[in-house]
Design a protein around this motif. Structure first.
Motif, PDB file in Angstrom:
ATOM      1  N   PRO A   8       0.809  -1.222   0.000  1.00 61.85           N
ATOM      2  CA  PRO A   8       0.000   0.000   0.000  1.00 61.85           C
ATOM      3  C   PRO A   8       0.843   1.274   0.000  1.00 61.85           C
ATOM      4  O   PRO A   8       0.344   2.341  -0.359  1.00 61.85           O
ATOM      5  N   GLU A   9       2.105   1.167   0.405  1.00 61.52           N
ATOM      6  CA  GLU A   9       2.942   2.370   0.479  1.00 61.52           C
ATOM      7  C   GLU A   9       3.572   2.754  -0.851  1.00 61.52           C
ATOM      8  O   GLU A   9       4.172   3.801  -0.981  1.00 61.52           O
ATOM      9  N   ILE A  10       3.411   1.879  -1.858  1.00 63.76           N
ATOM     10  CA  ILE A  10       4.010   2.174  -3.163  1.00 63.76           C
ATOM     11  C   ILE A  10       3.004   2.866  -4.080  1.00 63.76           C
ATOM     12  O   ILE A  10       1.900   2.383  -4.289  1.00 63.76           O
ATOM     13  N   ASP A  11       3.435   4.015  -4.582  1.00 60.77           N
ATOM     14  CA  ASP A  11       2.585   4.769  -5.492  1.00 60.77           C
ATOM     15  C   ASP A  11       2.746   4.217  -6.908  1.00 60.77           C
ATOM     16  O   ASP A  11       1.772   3.954  -7.604  1.00 60.77           O
ATOM     17  N   ASP A  12       3.995   4.033  -7.309  1.00 58.50           N
ATOM     18  CA  ASP A  12       4.248   3.507  -8.649  1.00 58.50           C
ATOM     19  C   ASP A  12       5.563   2.734  -8.650  1.00 58.50           C
ATOM     20  O   ASP A  12       6.453   3.005  -7.853  1.00 58.50           O
ATOM     21  N   ILE A  13       5.646   1.793  -9.577  1.00 55.17           N
ATOM     22  CA  ILE A  13       6.858   0.976  -9.636  1.00 55.17           C
ATOM     23  C   ILE A  13       7.168   0.628 -11.082  1.00 55.17           C
ATOM     24  O   ILE A  13       6.261   0.511 -11.924  1.00 55.17           O
ATOM     25  N   ARG A  14       8.463   0.486 -11.343  1.00 50.07           N
ATOM     26  CA  ARG A  14       8.897   0.078 -12.673  1.00 50.07           C
ATOM     27  C   ARG A  14      10.024  -0.919 -12.478  1.00 50.07           C
ATOM     28  O   ARG A  14      11.006  -0.629 -11.793  1.00 50.07           O
ATOM     29  N   VAL A  15       9.852  -2.079 -13.047  1.00 54.95           N
ATOM     30  CA  VAL A  15      10.876  -3.111 -12.924  1.00 54.95           C
ATOM     31  C   VAL A  15      11.370  -3.475 -14.306  1.00 54.95           C
ATOM     32  O   VAL A  15      10.590  -3.802 -15.193  1.00 54.95           O
ATOM     33  N   GLU A  16      12.668  -3.369 -14.476  1.00 58.65           N
ATOM     34  CA  GLU A  16      13.282  -3.673 -15.757  1.00 58.65           C
ATOM     35  C   GLU A  16      14.074  -4.962 -15.590  1.00 58.65           C
ATOM     36  O   GLU A  16      14.920  -5.046 -14.706  1.00 58.65           O
ATOM     37  N   VAL A  17      13.778  -5.937 -16.403  1.00 60.88           N
ATOM     38  CA  VAL A  17      14.493  -7.207 -16.299  1.00 60.88           C
ATOM     39  C   VAL A  17      15.194  -7.501 -17.613  1.00 60.88           C
ATOM     40  O   VAL A  17      14.578  -7.541 -18.667  1.00 60.88           O
ATOM     41  N   GLU A  18      16.490  -7.684 -17.523  1.00 57.64           N
ATOM     42  CA  GLU A  18      17.266  -8.025 -18.703  1.00 57.64           C
ATOM     43  C   GLU A  18      17.803  -9.427 -18.506  1.00 57.64           C
ATOM     44  O   GLU A  18      18.547  -9.694 -17.577  1.00 57.64           O
ATOM     45  N   GLU A  19      17.390 -10.309 -19.383  1.00 56.60           N
ATOM     46  CA  GLU A  19      17.786 -11.714 -19.245  1.00 56.60           C
ATOM     47  C   GLU A  19      18.800 -12.093 -20.315  1.00 56.60           C
ATOM     48  O   GLU A  19      18.692 -11.670 -21.450  1.00 56.60           O
ATOM     49  N   ARG A  20      19.764 -12.916 -19.908  1.00 51.38           N
ATOM     50  CA  ARG A  20      20.731 -13.454 -20.861  1.00 51.38           C
ATOM     51  C   ARG A  20      20.793 -14.959 -20.703  1.00 51.38           C
ATOM     52  O   ARG A  20      20.767 -15.449 -19.588  1.00 51.38           O
ATOM     53  N   GLY A  21      20.887 -15.654 -21.812  1.00 52.21           N
ATOM     54  CA  GLY A  21      21.021 -17.102 -21.735  1.00 52.21           C
ATOM     55  C   GLY A  21      20.146 -17.807 -22.748  1.00 52.21           C
ATOM     56  O   GLY A  21      19.741 -17.221 -23.754  1.00 52.21           O
ATOM     57  N   GLU A  22      19.859 -19.066 -22.456  1.00 52.47           N
ATOM     58  CA  GLU A  22      19.077 -19.905 -23.352  1.00 52.47           C
ATOM     59  C   GLU A  22      17.658 -19.379 -23.537  1.00 52.47           C
ATOM     60  O   GLU A  22      17.009 -18.990 -22.568  1.00 52.47           O
ATOM     61  N   GLY A  23      17.190 -19.415 -24.760  1.00 55.46           N
ATOM     62  CA  GLY A  23      15.775 -19.152 -25.025  1.00 55.46           C
ATOM     63  C   GLY A  23      15.341 -17.708 -24.912  1.00 55.46           C
ATOM     64  O   GLY A  23      14.163 -17.406 -24.986  1.00 55.46           O
ATOM     65  N   VAL A  24      16.293 -16.816 -24.722  1.00 52.12           N
ATOM     66  CA  VAL A  24      15.937 -15.408 -24.607  1.00 52.12           C
ATOM     67  C   VAL A  24      15.630 -14.862 -25.998  1.00 52.12           C
ATOM     68  O   VAL A  24      16.436 -14.975 -26.903  1.00 52.12           O
ATOM     69  N   ARG A  25      14.442 -14.311 -26.134  1.00 48.10           N
ATOM     70  CA  ARG A  25      14.034 -13.772 -27.427  1.00 48.10           C
ATOM     71  C   ARG A  25      14.545 -12.346 -27.574  1.00 48.10           C
ATOM     72  O   ARG A  25      14.399 -11.536 -26.684  1.00 48.10           O
ATOM     73  N   GLN A  26      15.125 -12.080 -28.702  1.00 45.85           N
ATOM     74  CA  GLN A  26      15.589 -10.726 -28.970  1.00 45.85           C
ATOM     75  C   GLN A  26      15.004 -10.262 -30.286  1.00 45.85           C
ATOM     76  O   GLN A  26      15.128 -10.929 -31.289  1.00 45.85           O
ATOM     77  N   PHE A  27      14.381  -9.128 -30.238  1.00 50.99           N
ATOM     78  CA  PHE A  27      13.801  -8.596 -31.464  1.00 50.99           C
ATOM     79  C   PHE A  27      14.869  -7.901 -32.283  1.00 50.99           C
ATOM     80  O   PHE A  27      14.816  -7.826 -33.485  1.00 50.99           O
ATOM     81  N   PHE A  28      15.855  -7.381 -31.628  1.00 52.54           N
ATOM     82  CA  PHE A  28      17.045  -6.868 -32.294  1.00 52.54           C
ATOM     83  C   PHE A  28      18.195  -7.072 -31.320  1.00 52.54           C
ATOM     84  O   PHE A  28      17.953  -7.228 -30.122  1.00 52.54           O
TER      85      PHE A  28
END
Ligand SMILES: [Zn+2]
Length: 140
Positions: free
Chosen positions: A32-52
């Motif tokens: 309840p104390e969080i007004d807004d949040i942004r989580v950025e996840v960068e994954e490396r390894g098998e099966g990671v899809r990359q559009f570019f």
């Protein structure tokens, strides 16, 4: 048509356990104390899809966030990284920004996870930015 892989991911396993931060509880109820949040996840390894090249980031807002972000490795069982724990820790210390690196918590194994072949080596860079609601900080 591609058949969805049957290996369960961390969030699937998690859904079967009892915990504070469940899908049944909305993000606002859990934090309840969080007004807004942004989580950025960068994954490396098998099966990671990359559009570019270099593009392997996923951005999560309040409505998309779960306790875990799943691993993309199709051989990985119980894979992903915990986001909920980092958020809880940030809320406790009123931290607004944090960047962590984590290795996937899963392992490569047989479809139902009975046999473990090796630890999954997918790697996640997680960047969390929290905007807290104005007002009195909760009593420690
Ligand atoms: Zn994994």
């Amino acid at each position: 048509m591609k058949v969805r892989d049957e290996r369960m991911k961390a969030s699937d396993v998690f859904r079967k356990t009892d915990y504070v931060f469940r899908k049944k509880i909305s993000f606002d109820e859990a934090f309840p104390e969080i007004d807004d949040i942004r989580v950025e996840v960068e994954e490396r390894g098998e099966g990671v899809r990359q559009f570019f090249p270099g593009d392997s980031k996923s951005i999560y807002g309040k409505s998309l966030l779960g306790e875990y972000v799943d691993c993309s490795n199709s051989l990985c069982y119980n894979g992903g990284v915990s986001i909920g724990e980092a958020i809880r820790e940030m809320v406790r210390s009123r931290a607004t920004e944090r960047e962590t690196s984590q290795i996937c918590c899963g392992y490569e194994g047989s479809p139902k996870g009975r046999r473990k072949y090796r630890k999954c080596t997918n790697h996640f860079k997680v960047k969390v930015a929290i905007k807290f609601k104005e007002g009195e900080p909760p009593a420690a």
